[in-house]
Design a protein around this motif. Structure first.
Motif, PDB file in Angstrom:
ATOM      1  N   THR A  19      39.186 -29.825   3.363  1.00  0.00           N
ATOM      2  CA  THR A  19      37.809 -29.458   3.668  1.00  0.00           C
ATOM      3  C   THR A  19      37.664 -28.839   5.050  1.00  0.00           C
ATOM      4  O   THR A  19      37.003 -27.817   5.217  1.00  0.00           O
ATOM      5  N   THR A  20      38.299 -29.457   6.063  1.00  0.00           N
ATOM      6  CA  THR A  20      38.103 -29.018   7.449  1.00  0.00           C
ATOM      7  C   THR A  20      39.233 -28.160   7.995  1.00  0.00           C
ATOM      8  O   THR A  20      39.071 -27.508   9.016  1.00  0.00           O
ATOM      9  N   GLY A  21      40.398 -28.194   7.366  1.00  0.00           N
ATOM     10  CA  GLY A  21      41.558 -27.476   7.880  1.00  0.00           C
ATOM     11  C   GLY A  21      42.243 -28.192   9.034  1.00  0.00           C
ATOM     12  O   GLY A  21      43.129 -27.646   9.679  1.00  0.00           O
ATOM     13  N   ALA A  22      41.826 -29.440   9.300  1.00  0.00           N
ATOM     14  CA  ALA A  22      42.364 -30.211  10.421  1.00  0.00           C
ATOM     15  C   ALA A  22      43.714 -30.828  10.076  1.00  0.00           C
ATOM     16  O   ALA A  22      43.934 -31.301   8.966  1.00  0.00           O
ATOM     17  N   SER A  23      44.625 -30.831  11.055  1.00  0.00           N
ATOM     18  CA  SER A  23      45.938 -31.467  10.905  1.00  0.00           C
ATOM     19  C   SER A  23      45.865 -32.893  11.417  1.00  0.00           C
ATOM     20  O   SER A  23      45.193 -33.176  12.400  1.00  0.00           O
ATOM     21  N   TYR A  24      46.578 -33.800  10.753  1.00  0.00           N
ATOM     22  CA  TYR A  24      46.564 -35.213  11.129  1.00  0.00           C
ATOM     23  C   TYR A  24      47.858 -35.854  10.659  1.00  0.00           C
ATOM     24  O   TYR A  24      48.620 -35.256   9.901  1.00  0.00           O
ATOM     25  N   ASN A  25      48.123 -37.077  11.123  1.00  0.00           N
ATOM     26  CA  ASN A  25      49.293 -37.801  10.620  1.00  0.00           C
ATOM     27  C   ASN A  25      49.019 -39.283  10.380  1.00  0.00           C
ATOM     28  O   ASN A  25      49.925 -40.019  10.012  1.00  0.00           O
ATOM     29  N   THR A  26      47.789 -39.722  10.588  1.00  0.00           N
ATOM     30  CA  THR A  26      47.455 -41.114  10.293  1.00  0.00           C
ATOM     31  C   THR A  26      45.962 -41.268  10.042  1.00  0.00           C
ATOM     32  O   THR A  26      45.170 -40.379  10.374  1.00  0.00           O
ATOM     33  N   HIS A  27      45.611 -42.396   9.435  1.00  0.00           N
ATOM     34  CA  HIS A  27      44.212 -42.718   9.152  1.00  0.00           C
ATOM     35  C   HIS A  27      43.788 -43.907   9.999  1.00  0.00           C
ATOM     36  O   HIS A  27      44.565 -44.832  10.222  1.00  0.00           O
ATOM     37  N   GLY A  28      42.537 -43.897  10.430  1.00  0.00           N
ATOM     38  CA  GLY A  28      41.973 -44.989  11.202  1.00  0.00           C
ATOM     39  C   GLY A  28      40.875 -45.672  10.416  1.00  0.00           C
ATOM     40  O   GLY A  28      40.786 -45.562   9.191  1.00  0.00           O
ATOM     41  N   VAL A  29      40.001 -46.356  11.127  1.00  0.00           N
ATOM     42  CA  VAL A  29      38.886 -47.074  10.528  1.00  0.00           C
ATOM     43  C   VAL A  29      37.973 -46.096   9.798  1.00  0.00           C
ATOM     44  O   VAL A  29      37.755 -44.969  10.254  1.00  0.00           O
ATOM     45  N   ASN A  30      37.457 -46.532   8.669  1.00  0.00           N
ATOM     46  CA  ASN A  30      36.531 -45.735   7.852  1.00  0.00           C
ATOM     47  C   ASN A  30      37.122 -44.389   7.430  1.00  0.00           C
ATOM     48  O   ASN A  30      36.401 -43.410   7.265  1.00  0.00           O
ATOM     49  N   GLY A  31      38.438 -44.333   7.270  1.00  0.00           N
ATOM     50  CA  GLY A  31      39.088 -43.126   6.776  1.00  0.00           C
ATOM     51  C   GLY A  31      39.192 -41.984   7.774  1.00  0.00           C
ATOM     52  O   GLY A  31      39.593 -40.878   7.412  1.00  0.00           O
TER      53      GLY A  31
END
Length: 192
Positions: free
Chosen positions: A160-172
């Motif tokens: 949806t956003t095109g954002a890169s990430y490698n982990t999930h935190g609170v509330n997704g």
């Protein structure tokens, strides 16, 4: 953390809780702070063996900040911003749409990793003592597998956003956290 402590005879235990917060709206030290003044502010906490963090307002200048250091360990907001020097690969999109916040998360994660892997009371290091590297600073710019200078690595991308990430935190919520040096394999271990 236990991977680091197996090298010593110390037992490992970590308890994290948010202690008291101090808000100085009067800027009692002014709006241009030296490194010594940052230490003075950090020493105001009252807990035993704390990890104190000093966050400044956007209108406060800190000696050397963003010109020679970030978070006192040299990382600012790359990979969400083009570096001045080196490879010019496209910048990543910040997971929470706030480059400043994401840079702060990366710096805090780097500093906290260095604190909890502090084997000998003087910072975890790799290599010679005169050029020490902490658990995260031993893996600069590595966030995913296949990383190399100027390329953060293979990372999941939010469709949806095109954002890169490698982990999930609170509330997704999604975050990008640095790799840590894995002493058992002598490599940089990533979350993605």
């Amino acid at each position: 953390m236990d991977k680091y402590y197996h090298l010593t005879n110390k037992s490992s235990s970590l308890v994290i809780f948010l202690g008291s917060q101090i808000l100085d709206e009067s800027y009692f030290l002014g709006k241009s702070l030296t490194n010594e003044q940052i230490l003075q502010l950090a020493s105001k906490g009252s807990q035993r063996n704390p990890i104190n963090v000093v966050l400044t307002s956007v209108d406060v200048a800190v000696e050397g900040f963003c010109s020679s250091k970030c978070g006192t360990h040299g990382r600012c907001v790359w990979p969400f911003h083009q570096p001045i020097y080196g490879p010019q690969n496209p910048s990543l999109v910040a997971p929470n749409n706030d480059v400043g916040l994401e840079g702060m998360v990366i710096n805090l994660a780097t500093l906290l990793a260095g604190t909890v892997t502090n084997l000998f009371g003087n910072g975890y290091y790799q290599g010679p003592k005169k050029a020490p590297l902490e658990a995260a600073s031993a893996c600069p710019g590595i966030y995913g597998k296949g990383a190399y200078p100027g390329y953060a690595g293979d990372l999941p991308v939010d469709v949806t956003t095109g954002a890169s990430y490698n982990t999930h935190g609170v509330n997704g919520r999604k975050y990008l956290l640095p790799a840590l040096f894995d002493s058992s394999t002598s490599t940089c271990a990533t979350l993605a």
